[in-house]
Design an enzyme around this catalytic site. Structure first.
Site, PDB file in Angstrom:
ATOM      1  N   ASN A 104       1.812  -0.382 -11.097  1.00  0.00           N
ATOM      2  CA  ASN A 104       1.286   0.723 -11.892  1.00  0.00           C
ATOM      3  C   ASN A 104       0.412   0.213 -13.033  1.00  0.00           C
ATOM      4  O   ASN A 104       0.612  -0.873 -13.557  1.00  0.00           O
ATOM      5  CB  ASN A 104       2.441   1.557 -12.454  1.00  0.00           C
ATOM      6  CG  ASN A 104       3.306   2.148 -11.354  1.00  0.00           C
ATOM      7  OD1 ASN A 104       2.882   2.185 -10.199  1.00  0.00           O
ATOM      8  ND2 ASN A 104       4.499   2.578 -11.691  1.00  0.00           N
ATOM      9  N   HIS A 121      -1.828  -4.712 -10.834  1.00  0.00           N
ATOM     10  CA  HIS A 121      -3.075  -3.978 -10.592  1.00  0.00           C
ATOM     11  C   HIS A 121      -3.810  -3.608 -11.866  1.00  0.00           C
ATOM     12  O   HIS A 121      -4.670  -2.734 -11.842  1.00  0.00           O
ATOM     13  CB  HIS A 121      -2.808  -2.734  -9.728  1.00  0.00           C
ATOM     14  CG  HIS A 121      -2.378  -3.064  -8.321  1.00  0.00           C
ATOM     15  ND1 HIS A 121      -1.769  -2.165  -7.469  1.00  0.00           N
ATOM     16  CD2 HIS A 121      -2.471  -4.219  -7.621  1.00  0.00           C
ATOM     17  CE1 HIS A 121      -1.502  -2.742  -6.306  1.00  0.00           C
ATOM     18  NE2 HIS A 121      -1.910  -4.001  -6.375  1.00  0.00           N
ATOM     19  N   CYS A 149     -22.323  -4.088 -20.997  1.00  0.00           N
ATOM     20  CA  CYS A 149     -21.891  -5.269 -21.739  1.00  0.00           C
ATOM     21  C   CYS A 149     -23.125  -5.966 -22.326  1.00  0.00           C
ATOM     22  O   CYS A 149     -24.243  -5.770 -21.833  1.00  0.00           O
ATOM     23  CB  CYS A 149     -21.164  -6.201 -20.785  1.00  0.00           C
ATOM     24  SG  CYS A 149     -20.630  -7.764 -21.506  1.00  0.00           S
ATOM     25  N   CYS A 151     -23.966  -8.829 -21.813  1.00  0.00           N
ATOM     26  CA  CYS A 151     -24.544  -9.670 -20.761  1.00  0.00           C
ATOM     27  C   CYS A 151     -25.319  -8.835 -19.753  1.00  0.00           C
ATOM     28  O   CYS A 151     -25.890  -9.373 -18.806  1.00  0.00           O
ATOM     29  CB  CYS A 151     -23.449 -10.478 -20.053  1.00  0.00           C
ATOM     30  SG  CYS A 151     -22.566  -9.564 -18.776  1.00  0.00           S
ATOM     31  N   GLY A 188      10.138   3.089  -5.717  1.00  0.00           N
ATOM     32  CA  GLY A 188       9.039   4.054  -5.785  1.00  0.00           C
ATOM     33  C   GLY A 188       7.701   3.513  -5.325  1.00  0.00           C
ATOM     34  O   GLY A 188       6.672   3.859  -5.887  1.00  0.00           O
ATOM     35  N   GLU A 216      11.878   8.578   0.245  1.00  0.00           N
ATOM     36  CA  GLU A 216      11.858   8.584   1.709  1.00  0.00           C
ATOM     37  C   GLU A 216      11.786   7.151   2.229  1.00  0.00           C
ATOM     38  O   GLU A 216      11.406   6.238   1.486  1.00  0.00           O
ATOM     39  CB  GLU A 216      10.660   9.396   2.207  1.00  0.00           C
ATOM     40  CG  GLU A 216       9.359   9.007   1.560  1.00  0.00           C
ATOM     41  CD  GLU A 216       8.251  10.023   1.853  1.00  0.00           C
ATOM     42  OE1 GLU A 216       7.158   9.602   2.267  1.00  0.00           O
ATOM     43  OE2 GLU A 216       8.500  11.235   1.660  1.00  0.00           O
TER      44      GLU A 216
HETATM   45  C1  BJW Z   1       9.523   8.228  -5.403  1.00  0.00           C
HETATM   46  C2  BJW Z   1       9.533   9.242  -6.318  1.00  0.00           C
HETATM   47  C3  BJW Z   1      10.610   9.270  -7.181  1.00  0.00           C
HETATM   48  C4  BJW Z   1       7.778   9.505  -5.198  1.00  0.00           C
HETATM   49  N1  BJW Z   1      11.559   8.327  -7.092  1.00  0.00           N
HETATM   50  N2  BJW Z   1      10.470   7.307  -5.323  1.00  0.00           N
HETATM   51  C5  BJW Z   1      -3.303  -7.429   4.776  1.00  0.00           C
HETATM   52  C6  BJW Z   1      -3.213  -6.519   5.799  1.00  0.00           C
HETATM   53  C7  BJW Z   1      -3.893  -5.310   5.729  1.00  0.00           C
HETATM   54  C8  BJW Z   1      -4.700  -5.007   4.634  1.00  0.00           C
HETATM   55  C9  BJW Z   1      -4.817  -5.926   3.637  1.00  0.00           C
HETATM   56  C10 BJW Z   1      -4.134  -7.116   3.713  1.00  0.00           C
HETATM   57  N3  BJW Z   1      -4.400  -7.814   2.572  1.00  0.00           N
HETATM   58  C11 BJW Z   1      -5.224  -7.097   1.812  1.00  0.00           C
HETATM   59  C12 BJW Z   1      -5.496  -5.945   2.434  1.00  0.00           C
HETATM   60  C13 BJW Z   1      -6.376  -4.912   1.897  1.00  0.00           C
HETATM   61  C14 BJW Z   1      -5.704  -4.046   0.863  1.00  0.00           C
HETATM   62  C15 BJW Z   1      -4.469  -3.385   1.458  1.00  0.00           C
HETATM   63  O1  BJW Z   1      -3.349  -3.758   1.282  1.00  0.00           O
HETATM   64  N4  BJW Z   1      -4.671  -2.264   2.155  1.00  0.00           N
HETATM   65  C16 BJW Z   1      -3.563  -1.520   2.760  1.00  0.00           C
HETATM   66  C17 BJW Z   1      -3.658  -0.065   2.311  1.00  0.00           C
HETATM   67  C18 BJW Z   1      -3.589  -1.700   4.234  1.00  0.00           C
HETATM   68  N5  BJW Z   1      -5.323  -4.806  -0.308  1.00  0.00           N
HETATM   69  C19 BJW Z   1      -6.233  -5.159  -1.216  1.00  0.00           C
HETATM   70  O2  BJW Z   1      -7.408  -4.904  -1.058  1.00  0.00           O
HETATM   71  C20 BJW Z   1      -5.734  -5.900  -2.446  1.00  0.00           C
HETATM   72  N6  BJW Z   1      -6.500  -7.071  -2.662  1.00  0.00           N
HETATM   73  C21 BJW Z   1      -6.353  -8.155  -1.902  1.00  0.00           C
HETATM   74  O3  BJW Z   1      -5.545  -8.215  -1.009  1.00  0.00           O
HETATM   75  O4  BJW Z   1      -7.209  -9.198  -2.216  1.00  0.00           O
HETATM   76  C22 BJW Z   1      -7.340 -10.268  -1.290  1.00  0.00           C
HETATM   77  C23 BJW Z   1      -8.327  -9.805  -0.261  1.00  0.00           C
HETATM   78  C24 BJW Z   1      -9.604  -9.490  -0.640  1.00  0.00           C
HETATM   79  C25 BJW Z   1     -10.519  -9.084   0.321  1.00  0.00           C
HETATM   80  C26 BJW Z   1     -10.148  -8.947   1.644  1.00  0.00           C
HETATM   81  C27 BJW Z   1      -8.828  -9.237   2.019  1.00  0.00           C
HETATM   82  C28 BJW Z   1      -7.926  -9.691   1.054  1.00  0.00           C
HETATM   83  C29 BJW Z   1      -5.943  -5.037  -3.680  1.00  0.00           C
HETATM   84  C30 BJW Z   1      -5.126  -3.813  -3.669  1.00  0.00           C
HETATM   85  C31 BJW Z   1      -5.468  -2.933  -4.889  1.00  0.00           C
HETATM   86  C32 BJW Z   1      -4.765  -1.590  -4.844  1.00  0.00           C
HETATM   87  N7  BJW Z   1      -5.366  -0.748  -5.823  1.00  0.00           N
HETATM   88  C33 BJW Z   1      -4.767   0.547  -6.099  1.00  0.00           C
HETATM   89  C34 BJW Z   1      -5.603   1.234  -7.208  1.00  0.00           C
HETATM   90  C35 BJW Z   1      -5.272   0.545  -8.543  1.00  0.00           C
HETATM   91  C36 BJW Z   1      -5.881   1.184  -9.718  1.00  0.00           C
HETATM   92  C37 BJW Z   1      -5.533   2.635  -9.860  1.00  0.00           C
HETATM   93  O5  BJW Z   1      -4.367   3.038  -9.953  1.00  0.00           O
HETATM   94  O6  BJW Z   1      -6.468   3.395  -9.924  1.00  0.00           O
HETATM   95  O7  BJW Z   1      -3.418   0.392  -6.524  1.00  0.00           O
HETATM   96  S1  BJW Z   1      -4.622   1.574  -4.658  1.00  0.00           S
HETATM   97  C38 BJW Z   1      -3.049   2.269  -5.086  1.00  0.00           C
HETATM   98  O8  BJW Z   1      -2.037   1.821  -4.162  1.00  0.00           O
HETATM   99  C39 BJW Z   1      -2.695   1.646  -6.431  1.00  0.00           C
HETATM  100  C40 BJW Z   1      -1.228   1.390  -6.276  1.00  0.00           C
HETATM  101  O9  BJW Z   1      -0.797   0.415  -7.206  1.00  0.00           O
HETATM  102  C41 BJW Z   1      -1.128   0.948  -4.855  1.00  0.00           C
HETATM  103  C42 BJW Z   1       0.255   1.058  -4.267  1.00  0.00           C
HETATM  104  O10 BJW Z   1       0.703   2.366  -4.261  1.00  0.00           O
HETATM  105  P1  BJW Z   1       2.236   2.659  -4.571  1.00  0.00           P
HETATM  106  O11 BJW Z   1       2.561   2.265  -5.949  1.00  0.00           O
HETATM  107  O12 BJW Z   1       3.065   2.095  -3.499  1.00  0.00           O
HETATM  108  O13 BJW Z   1       2.254   4.251  -4.572  1.00  0.00           O
HETATM  109  P2  BJW Z   1       2.281   5.250  -3.316  1.00  0.00           P
HETATM  110  O14 BJW Z   1       1.741   6.530  -3.803  1.00  0.00           O
HETATM  111  O15 BJW Z   1       1.678   4.667  -2.125  1.00  0.00           O
HETATM  112  O16 BJW Z   1       3.837   5.437  -2.998  1.00  0.00           O
HETATM  113  C43 BJW Z   1       4.684   6.132  -3.881  1.00  0.00           C
HETATM  114  C44 BJW Z   1       6.089   6.061  -3.301  1.00  0.00           C
HETATM  115  O17 BJW Z   1       6.986   6.587  -4.258  1.00  0.00           O
HETATM  116  C45 BJW Z   1       6.266   6.885  -2.027  1.00  0.00           C
HETATM  117  O18 BJW Z   1       6.900   6.067  -1.063  1.00  0.00           O
HETATM  118  C46 BJW Z   1       7.169   8.040  -2.439  1.00  0.00           C
HETATM  119  O19 BJW Z   1       8.093   8.417  -1.433  1.00  0.00           O
HETATM  120  C47 BJW Z   1       7.892   7.449  -3.603  1.00  0.00           C
HETATM  121  N8  BJW Z   1       8.320   8.376  -4.622  1.00  0.00           N
HETATM  122  N9  BJW Z   1       8.374  10.033  -6.096  1.00  0.00           N
HETATM  123  C48 BJW Z   1      11.422   7.374  -6.107  1.00  0.00           C
HETATM  124  N10 BJW Z   1      10.727  10.261  -8.107  1.00  0.00           N
HETATM  125 ZN    ZN Z   2     -20.472  -9.062 -19.544  1.00  0.00          ZN
END
Ligand code: BJW
Ligand code: ZN
Length: 257
Positions: A104, A121, A149, A151, A188, A216
């Protein structure tokens, strides 16, 4: 099982543990009023991540991306940590080493009082230069010309978008914490975004007891030792309470093998 429903295996493990990790995702902040990305009411049901959370999307339409981030920044500055964040902060006093690893960007763990926090992140309250990385605090008004910036680079939120590397030192510290954790909580998160999604698997491979807290099941659920289904803001405070009453009943219990 105890009357609160938490398995003895979990309470016993907690009682003996010295190194604990809480890895959190958007779900832990849902009860504070921050929308999640996936699942019910998730942002990605209406919006396209490749438009809003990628370098290409920003280059194509920085104004739109800034509008979205400014909107979320406003929202996140108005919300408060919830009982889930506070329970994790309170768990800290019971273990020599407790690390919070969060995907987060909302700063709510810090505001709840956790002290060792690895933000994978980034942090929505900061801006940085796209080119030189210089940090900027100033507010961005997406309706005006976007500032640049010194730059010449564009200013962007200091968060990690798809296709971007995570901050190296933070990621390394996160893997170290996962590798040495005795108990690893995944709370979460939909456990699909890499590399964050690998951390619990690394921990489990090194022998950590894996606990998942989610509304879930996720791809991680089959691997978890314990799956606690429900709201983190409900489950974590109850778990803390049960654990603390065990400690009171048997002080020093944590030292028995
Ligand atoms: C509750 C609840 C309650 C609800 N109690 N529970 C390998 C394989 C395939 C793909 C890739 C790979 N390696 C890299 C990739 C690409 C990509 C990736 O993983 N894609 C997948 C989607 C397939 N990853 C990247 O690009 C990452 N970089 C990287 O790997 O660099 C190396 C590289 C570079 C180039 C090429 C290859 C490799 C970077 C990832 C950046 C993610 N960015 C975001 C936005 C951040 C800024 C912002 O917030 O604006 O991050 S996307 C978004 O998803 C955000 C979150 O941090 C992230 C994860 O989401 P999260 O936290 O899991 O939330 P949700 O909504 O998905 O889930 C919520 C959960 O809570 C649910 O399960 C609910 O049930 C539950 N819940 N209420 C308990 N009350
Ligand atoms: Zn700069």
């Amino acid at each position: 099982m105890d009357m609160d429903g938490f398995p003895d295996s979990l309470i016993n493990r907690l009682d003996r543990a010295r190194r604990v990790v809480f890895a959190t995702g958007a779900g832990i902040s849902a009860e504070s009023g921050v929308p999640t990305f996936r699942g019910e009411g998730g942002i990605w049901n209406k919006m396209r991540p490749e438009e809003l959370a990628s370098v290409d999307g920003f280059m194509r339409n920085p104004q739109l991306v800034w509008e979205w981030y400014q909107h979320r920044r406003d929202l996140m500055s108005r919300v408060e940590p919830n009982p889930g964040h506070f329970a994790i902060a309170a768990f800290e006093q019971h273990f020599p080493e407790l690390t919070v690893i969060t995907q987060n960007i909302d700063g709510l763990h810090r505001r709840a009082g956790s002290s060792r926090i690895l933000e994978l992140h980034g942090d929505i309250s900061r801006n940085k230069c796209f080119d030189c990385g210089r940090l900027y605090d100033k507010e961005i008004n997406p309706d005006e010309d976007l500032p640049r910036c010194g730059c010449g680079g564009m200013i962007r939120p200091d968060v990690v978008w798809f296709g971007e590397m995570l901050p190296h030192d933070v990621l390394q510290a996160a893997f170290e914490a996962a590798e040495t954790a005795e108990i690893f909580f995944s709370v979460g998160t939909s456990a699909v975004v890499q590399p964050a999604a690998s951390l619990p698997l690394v921990a489990a491979r090194r022998g950590a007891f894996l606990v998942e807290v989610n509304l879930e099941p996720t791809p991680l659920t089959p691997v978890a030792d314990v799956f606690l289904q429900g709201k983190s803001g409900d489950i974590l405070p109850r778990l803390l309470k049960q654990f603390e009453s065990r400690r009171k009943a048997a002080p020093g219990g944590e030292k028995t093998p």
